[in-house]
Each structure stands twice: as structure tokens, then as C-alpha cells.
Scaffold this motif. Structure first.
Motif, PDB file in Angstrom:
ATOM      1  N   THR A 163      38.349  -8.430  -5.534  1.00  0.00           N
ATOM      2  CA  THR A 163      39.505  -7.589  -5.876  1.00  0.00           C
ATOM      3  C   THR A 163      40.577  -8.397  -6.584  1.00  0.00           C
ATOM      4  O   THR A 163      41.171  -7.950  -7.574  1.00  0.00           O
ATOM      5  N   LEU A 164      40.842  -9.596  -6.076  1.00  0.00           N
ATOM      6  CA  LEU A 164      41.852 -10.456  -6.702  1.00  0.00           C
ATOM      7  C   LEU A 164      41.428 -10.820  -8.122  1.00  0.00           C
ATOM      8  O   LEU A 164      42.251 -10.809  -9.048  1.00  0.00           O
ATOM      9  N   GLY A 165      40.130 -11.106  -8.300  1.00  0.00           N
ATOM     10  CA  GLY A 165      39.651 -11.444  -9.638  1.00  0.00           C
ATOM     11  C   GLY A 165      39.815 -10.293 -10.607  1.00  0.00           C
ATOM     12  O   GLY A 165      40.263 -10.485 -11.743  1.00  0.00           O
ATOM     13  N   TYR A 166      39.470  -9.070 -10.146  1.00  0.00           N
ATOM     14  CA  TYR A 166      39.640  -7.906 -11.014  1.00  0.00           C
ATOM     15  C   TYR A 166      41.116  -7.682 -11.340  1.00  0.00           C
ATOM     16  O   TYR A 166      41.461  -7.291 -12.472  1.00  0.00           O
ATOM     17  N   ALA A 167      41.987  -7.902 -10.354  1.00  0.00           N
ATOM     18  CA  ALA A 167      43.416  -7.703 -10.595  1.00  0.00           C
ATOM     19  C   ALA A 167      43.943  -8.701 -11.624  1.00  0.00           C
ATOM     20  O   ALA A 167      44.706  -8.343 -12.533  1.00  0.00           O
ATOM     21  N   LEU A 168      43.511  -9.954 -11.500  1.00  0.00           N
ATOM     22  CA  LEU A 168      43.943 -10.959 -12.467  1.00  0.00           C
ATOM     23  C   LEU A 168      43.391 -10.647 -13.850  1.00  0.00           C
ATOM     24  O   LEU A 168      44.089 -10.813 -14.857  1.00  0.00           O
ATOM     25  N   PHE A 169      42.148 -10.177 -13.878  1.00  0.00           N
ATOM     26  CA  PHE A 169      41.548  -9.850 -15.174  1.00  0.00           C
ATOM     27  C   PHE A 169      42.277  -8.668 -15.829  1.00  0.00           C
ATOM     28  O   PHE A 169      42.405  -8.606 -17.051  1.00  0.00           O
ATOM     29  N   ALA A 170      42.757  -7.744 -14.989  1.00  0.00           N
ATOM     30  CA  ALA A 170      43.463  -6.574 -15.530  1.00  0.00           C
ATOM     31  C   ALA A 170      44.795  -6.947 -16.165  1.00  0.00           C
ATOM     32  O   ALA A 170      45.332  -6.189 -16.975  1.00  0.00           O
ATOM     33  N   THR A 171      45.330  -8.126 -15.820  1.00  0.00           N
ATOM     34  CA  THR A 171      46.625  -8.525 -16.404  1.00  0.00           C
ATOM     35  C   THR A 171      46.511  -8.789 -17.899  1.00  0.00           C
ATOM     36  O   THR A 171      47.535  -8.934 -18.570  1.00  0.00           O
ATOM     37  N   ARG A 172      45.288  -8.833 -18.436  1.00  0.00           N
ATOM     38  CA  ARG A 172      45.149  -9.026 -19.890  1.00  0.00           C
ATOM     39  C   ARG A 172      45.814  -7.899 -20.657  1.00  0.00           C
ATOM     40  O   ARG A 172      46.222  -8.072 -21.810  1.00  0.00           O
ATOM     41  N   TRP A 173      45.947  -6.726 -20.013  1.00  0.00           N
ATOM     42  CA  TRP A 173      46.569  -5.590 -20.692  1.00  0.00           C
ATOM     43  C   TRP A 173      48.059  -5.803 -20.922  1.00  0.00           C
ATOM     44  O   TRP A 173      48.677  -5.074 -21.700  1.00  0.00           O
ATOM     45  N   LEU A 174      48.636  -6.798 -20.254  1.00  0.00           N
ATOM     46  CA  LEU A 174      50.037  -7.126 -20.522  1.00  0.00           C
ATOM     47  C   LEU A 174      50.224  -7.635 -21.946  1.00  0.00           C
ATOM     48  O   LEU A 174      51.331  -7.591 -22.493  1.00  0.00           O
ATOM     49  N   GLN A 175      49.127  -8.121 -22.551  1.00  0.00           N
ATOM     50  CA  GLN A 175      49.214  -8.618 -23.917  1.00  0.00           C
ATOM     51  C   GLN A 175      49.196  -7.502 -24.956  1.00  0.00           C
ATOM     52  O   GLN A 175      49.559  -7.731 -26.112  1.00  0.00           O
ATOM     53  N   ALA A 176      48.770  -6.308 -24.563  1.00  0.00           N
ATOM     54  CA  ALA A 176      48.646  -5.219 -25.529  1.00  0.00           C
ATOM     55  C   ALA A 176      49.949  -4.940 -26.277  1.00  0.00           C
ATOM     56  O   ALA A 176      49.937  -4.795 -27.513  1.00  0.00           O
ATOM     57  N   PRO A 177      51.123  -4.871 -25.603  1.00  0.00           N
ATOM     58  CA  PRO A 177      52.361  -4.637 -26.365  1.00  0.00           C
ATOM     59  C   PRO A 177      52.655  -5.733 -27.389  1.00  0.00           C
ATOM     60  O   PRO A 177      53.297  -5.469 -28.414  1.00  0.00           O
ATOM     61  N   LEU A 178      52.192  -6.961 -27.116  1.00  0.00           N
ATOM     62  CA  LEU A 178      52.434  -8.037 -28.072  1.00  0.00           C
ATOM     63  C   LEU A 178      51.735  -7.749 -29.393  1.00  0.00           C
ATOM     64  O   LEU A 178      52.287  -8.000 -30.473  1.00  0.00           O
ATOM     65  N   TYR A 179      50.521  -7.217 -29.311  1.00  0.00           N
ATOM     66  CA  TYR A 179      49.785  -6.918 -30.536  1.00  0.00           C
ATOM     67  C   TYR A 179      50.401  -5.734 -31.275  1.00  0.00           C
ATOM     68  O   TYR A 179      50.400  -5.691 -32.510  1.00  0.00           O
ATOM     69  N   PHE A 180      50.952  -4.770 -30.542  1.00  0.00           N
ATOM     70  CA  PHE A 180      51.660  -3.681 -31.211  1.00  0.00           C
ATOM     71  C   PHE A 180      52.938  -4.195 -31.874  1.00  0.00           C
ATOM     72  O   PHE A 180      53.357  -3.683 -32.917  1.00  0.00           O
TER      73      PHE A 180
END
Length: 411
Positions: free
Chosen positions: A8-25
Motif C-alpha cells: 500500500t505504501l509503495g502504491y501511495a508513493l507511486f501515485a505521487t507522480r501525478w503531482l508532476q502533471a500540473p508542471l507539464y501543463f
């Protein structure tokens, strides 16, 4: 067994990649700023030329400035598309006619090298601007501009040199990794699959040996092809189009673009034995692998055994869900082996589960209207879902094997 908390912790950390999405926008917005800057500079250049105030040096510097803007915009596109694809989420462009060549094998290593070379190009334009306007540029600025440019070149060369061993190591890892057979596969099935891989596929009008992997081939595509479990590598280019008395060549050429996988459509090849159905199915599977899709090949008998074992172990639903990781499944030789009612029901569940969700390629020696001979009462519902979004390609002709045997006897 993995610890649920750790997972669960690994999936949660992996999900933080979506924090980068606004940077690309945000970079997309910066792209818009550069578009505005480009046309503003272009308009100024046109006005200066029309008014007669533009000298040759001014025009050259203005054009270099426009080139500079375009190159930076190109760099932004590379970061936006490549970075998002590598670090956030895959962009479903496989098979798109405008897909950049490098995007099919983009990774952090490739992206770094391409960014470095793009920066070298931008630095070259800046340095050229300084030399064109040398009378208004100090020797100190020229010196440091040259030093910085050489530093960029050295950095790009080092990155390119380092990427070579990394790619070679990845290739060796893929080459050493053999596709593992399902844990529930029986020994006779493993032996049968081994024999199928050793012998040429008889269901083809063109005996095509496995081609050696090109030195510059996409390692990921090669890994997908090996993991698919094809009995042999077959290519559309090697298909003998003169052998079948009739088939839809345009449909096969269109399917060769692998767009049907992205569109979640099915393909059904129907025809007598020996007309090339398996060849075409494998060739489309190879194209799908090259387009970035995971593929899994097995005969109808092998699929029946796999699904039966999963049901017996009480994990049929989990097995069907796991197969969703493969956008394309190939079911070969439907109708060659009779199926009991329970097994026919398993095939219906497979087709129903993938309906409008993922693609199937099916080869059979009989048309869909006669599938009740194979699947019994399940046939109408099964064929209805399979054919709803499907290209059905009919191959007519004599068996290629029989023709060769007759020819050999005549000789």
C-alpha cells in the motif's frame, strides 16, 4: 508474500507522480508564450524589411532569434511529451501516424540524451548570434560563450557515451529473460509449446525463419515479442498473397497498422486449414508488439486448459483480470478441438470480459455461423460479442501444405 502495508505504501508513493502533471501543463502555457514571442519577432522583422531599415546583419540576427525560439519550443515539446510519458503516465499514441519515432522507446536515459543534444543546438544558435554581431560583443563574452558551449558539448558526449552501456545492459537483461510459462500449465502442454517453437508453423503459405534481431531494434518491442509466446516470428511482408484464391488485402494492410488494438476491436480469420490464418494472426501480433502493446498467443486448446485450471483453482475472475494487462490476445485454431459445454462457457466468459475492453484475434476453420458446432449453446452470445466490433477476414484456397506435398510427389 508481500507485506500489504508495504504494498500500500509503495502504491501511495507511486501515485505521487501525478503531482508532476500540473508542471507539464505549466510548460504547455510556456509553449504558448513562445508562440506569441515568435510571431511578435516575425512581425517586427517584416515591418523593418518593408520600411527598408533592415540591414543584412539585422535580418540574420532576427532569423537566428526566430530559430532560437523554435528550437526552445521543440525542447519544450520533448520535455512535455517525453517527460510525461516516462515519469507520469503513458500517452496512448501507439499506432498513431504522427507518433514521434523516439516516443516508442522513450525512457529517462533516452530523454536525457535528447535534451542534452537539444541544448547543444540552442547553444550553437546563441553562439552564432554572438559571432554574427561580433562588433557589438565583447571578447570576454565571446570567450565565455565558447567555453559554455564546449561544456554543453562535453556533457552531451558524456551522456551519450554512458547511455551505450546502459542500453546494452538492458538488451542483455531482456535477452536473458525468457517468458515464463503459466504456473498452472501442465508438462505435456509445455512440451507441445516447445515443439511448436522449434518447428516451422505449418499454418502458413510462406515458410519464414525467425529473423535475427537488428542491432538497432527496440529492445522493449523485442521483449514483448518474445514474451508473447508466438510459435515463430511471422511478418506481413513475408505472406504469400498469391496463394489464397481470395482475401481482403486492403483489410489486412489496414490491420497491419495495429490501430485496431488501440480501438479495442477484434479480428477473426476464417478459412480452410493451410491458407495462412496463423501466419496473419502472428504477423499482426508482432506489429502490435512493435506498436507498444503486450500480446499473448495460444491455441484454443491451450486457452481452454489455462482457463479450466484457473476455474479449478477458484481464481477464474482473477485470471481474466490479469489478462487485461495484455491489450491483445490471440486464440488460434478455434474449431480444431471439440469443446465440452463447461469449457465453451469459459470461452464465453473470456470474450464477454474483454468485450469493448481489449482486443482478440481468433483464427478458425469455419465461419461464425457454424460455431455452434464448437461452442454449442454458448455460440450465439459469444459470436455476437466477438463480431460486434470486429474485422472478419475470409481466406479461400487450398492448403499450402497439401499443395507443396502434391508438387513434391509430382516431381
Amino acid at each position: 508474500m508481500q507485506n500489504p502495508t508495504t504494498t500500500t505504501l509503495g502504491y501511495a508513493l507511486f501515485a505521487t507522480r501525478w503531482l508532476q502533471a500540473p508542471l507539464y501543463f505549466g510548460l504547455v502555457a510556456a509553449q504558448g508564450v513562445y508562440v506569441y514571442k515568435f510571431f511578435k519577432e516575425l512581425w517586427t522583422l517584416i515591418l523593418m524589411c518593408v520600411s527598408g531599415h533592415a540591414t543584412e546583419t539585422y535580418v540574420m540576427l532576427a532569423v537566428l532569434k526566430l530559430v532560437d525560439v523554435v528550437m526552445i519550443a521543440n525542447l519544450l515539446i520533448m520535455v512535455i511529451v517525453g517527460g510525461y510519458e516516462t515519469f507520469v503516465s503513458r500517452i496512448g499514441l501507439q499506432g498513431h501516424r504522427d507518433q514521434p519515432e523516439w516516443l516508442s522507446h522513450v525512457n529517462s536515459n533516452v530523454l536525457k540524451v535528447k535534451l542534452a543534444t537539444a541544448i547543444v543546438g540552442i547553444s550553437s544558435v546563441h553562439l552564432l548570434q554572438m559571432f554574427v554581431d561580433v562588433h557589438h560583443t565583447s571578447h570576454h563574452a565571446l570567450l565565455w560563450g565558447t567555453v559554455i558551449h564546449m561544456a554543453f558539448i562535453a556533457s552531451a558526449a558524456i551522456l551519450a557515451y554512458m547511455s551505450g552501456p546502459m542500453v546494452a545492459h538492458t538488451d542483455r537483461a531482456h535477452a536473458d529473460r525468457s517468458p515464463a510459462a503459466p504456473a498452472h500449465a501442465s508438462r505435456p502442454q509445455e512440451h507441445e509449446r516447445h515443439e511448436r517453437q522449434e518447428k516451422p508453423d505449418p499454418e502458413t503459405p510462406a515458410a519464414t525463419p525467425a529473423l535475427p534481431r537488428q542491432t538497432d531494434a527496440d529492445a522493449d518491442a523485442e521483449a514483448r515479442i518474445r514474451a508473447a509466446g508466438f510459435p515463430a516470428r511471422k511478418l506481413l511482408e513475408d505472406f504469400d498473397e498469391q496463394h489464397p484464391r481470395g482475401f481482403d488485402r486492403e483489410a489486412v494492410a489496414r490491420l497491419g497498422k495495429a490501430d485496431f488494438v488501440t480501438a479495442r476491436r477484434n479480428v477473426v480469420f476464417v478459412g480452410p486449414p493451410g491458407t495462412g490464418k496463423t501466419h496473419l494472426a502472428v504477423a499482426l501480433g508482432v506489429r502490435a508488439c512493435q506498436a507498444g502493446h503486450r500480446v499473448l498467443f495460444a491455441t484454443a486448446a491451450e486457452w481452454a486448459a489455462r482457463l479450466t485450471d484457473a476455474r479449478a483453482a477458484g481464481r477464474l475472475e482473477a485470471e481474466l483480470t490479469a489478462l487485461d494487462d495484455h491489450p491483445l490476445l490471440i486464440v488460434d485454431e478455434v474449431g480444431y478441438t471439440p469443446l465440452d459445454t463447461a469449457t465453451a462457457g469459459l470461452f464465453f466468459q473470456l470474450v464477454a470480459h474483454r468485450y469493448e475492453r481489449a482486443s482478440l484475434i481468433v483464427t478458425s476453420d469455419r465461419p461464425l455461423g457454424r460455431w455452434d458446432e464448437v461452442f454449442g449453446p454458448s455460440a450465439p452470445a459469444l459470436t455476437d460479442r466477438l463480431a460486434h466490433h470486429a474485422d472478419v477476414v475470409r481466406l479461400d484456397g487450398d492448403s499450402y501444405r497439401t499443395r507443396r506435398a502434391t508438387s513434391a510427389w509430382a516431381d
